[in-house]
Design an enzyme around this catalytic site. Structure first.
Site, PDB file in Angstrom:
ATOM      1  NE  ARG A 154     -13.287 -52.614 -32.524  1.00  0.00           N
ATOM      2  CZ  ARG A 154     -13.220 -53.082 -31.278  1.00  0.00           C
ATOM      3  NH1 ARG A 154     -13.565 -54.334 -31.023  1.00  0.00           N
ATOM      4  NH2 ARG A 154     -12.824 -52.329 -30.293  1.00  0.00           N
ATOM      5  CB  SER A 228     -11.171 -46.705 -35.102  1.00  0.00           C
ATOM      6  OG  SER A 228     -11.118 -46.218 -33.781  1.00  0.00           O
ATOM      7  CD  GLU A 322     -12.625 -50.361 -36.252  1.00  0.00           C
ATOM      8  OE1 GLU A 322     -13.572 -49.933 -35.576  1.00  0.00           O
ATOM      9  OE2 GLU A 322     -11.472 -50.471 -35.792  1.00  0.00           O
TER      10      GLU A 322
END
Length: 329
Positions: A154, A228, A322
């Site tokens: 990520r 998320s 995130e």
């Protein structure tokens, strides 16, 4: 400013960018007036504070080009302003597999390399060939390879920035598709296929992934969210052993380290379904923070900090956000 979290944010100036030439013109104008520039795609992975100073460029560069390289190998180039899920569906509609595990991820194509989007066993870097960027130093376009992008979990070089140099702006993404096998061994996907009696195929996996995501995650068109909110932590084997001494949790090898579920940690700490004002930890998936209406970016970040601090105090595992946080209060 439009954003899927649904928090209020005012920009000093907003410009819609539909091609590389318009992008260059707007960057020159902003540089001449010494105003900061913020580039925004679909607003799906952002937490916006109350104000974005300077000029906001909304990337709306479109286009989808498909080139057949071999019997089962295709080069697909999509403009940064294309909707990611629509590109997934378009390629599958042409009989080209490879993106099915990434179905229904919200946001634009240009945002995909920034966080190296991934889901259900596949990441963008697995299929990426190159990224076309506008280089703000040279004032022209150039191609970046997968290695140039510095992908991580990520994460990417786009997200980390380049120090004193202005970050390049993504205008197109090129992928090589069709040649990879199916990835259908992720637990949620496997369980859903067995339950429904579905045999694996590219379309079947996309359909199952879409069903699973819709069941677990709130629709940002109805409930404000960015998907998320926390990354799954990656810890040392020693830290994983200590963690398992405190709670039952699975781990997945990532090189010489172990990835654990942030959702499991948040749930075990007692945060699933907890609400503070208009912000709530989604009852079906504790990785997701939702805005039921009226929350600010600061409100959402305040709850995220409380969750992060509590998880660390109980399990000594640090959670990372995130989404990207932009703006000022």
């Amino acid at each position: 400013m439009p954003n899927t979290l649904g928090v209020p944010c005012v920009a000093d100036a907003v410009r819609v960018v539909a091609d590389a030439e318009t992008l260059a013109d707007n960057l020159r104008e902003a540089e001449a007036s010494a105003r900061p520039v913020t580039v925004v795609g679909g607003g799906s992975n952002l937490v916006l504070r109350s104000r974005l100073p300077g000029v906001v460029l909304l990337l709306r560069i479109r286009g989808l080009r498909v080139e057949r390289l071999a019997a089962n190998r295709w080069r697909v180039t999509a403009g940064a302003g294309e909707d990611w899920h629509e590109v997934v569906c378009a390629t599958l509609g042409l009989g080209i597999g490879g993106l099915e595990n990434l179905a229904l991820i919200p946001g634009s194509v240009g945002a995909a390399p920034v966080q190296n989007i991934g889901a259900y066993g596949r990441e963008l870097k697995d299929v990426l060939e190159s990224v076309t960027v506008f280089d703000r130093r040279s004032g022209g376009l150039r191609e970046l390879t997968v290695e140039d992008c510095g992908f991580g979990y990520r994460d990417s070089a786009f997200r980390r920035g380049g120090g004193a140099s202005p970050a390049p702006i993504i205008v197109a993404v090129t992928m090589i598709l069709g040649h990879r096998g199916l990835v259908a061994d992720y637990p949620d996907v496997t369980h859903e296929m067995r339950r429904s009696g579905i045999r694996p195929s590219h379309w079947a996996i996309a359909d199952v992934v879409t069903r699973v995501r819709r069941r677990k995650l709130p629709d940002p068109r109805r409930v404000g969210n960015v998907g998320s909110f926390f990354k799954n932590p990656v810890v040392t084997p020693g830290a994983f052993d200590r963690l398992r001494g405190k709670l039952s949790i699975d781990g997945y090898a990532v090189g010489d380290r172990i990835k654990v579920s942030a959702a499991r940690l948040i749930d075990a700490a007692g945060w699933k379904g907890v609400a503070h004002g208009a912000v709530q930890v989604w009852p079906r998936q504790p990785l997701v923070l939702v805005n039921h209406g009226g929350a600010t970016g600061a409100d959402v970040l305040a709850l995220a900090r409380r969750i992060r601090d509590d998880v660390f105090s109980k399990y000594h595992v640090a959670l990372e956000l995130e989404p990207t946080v932009l703006g000022k209060d």
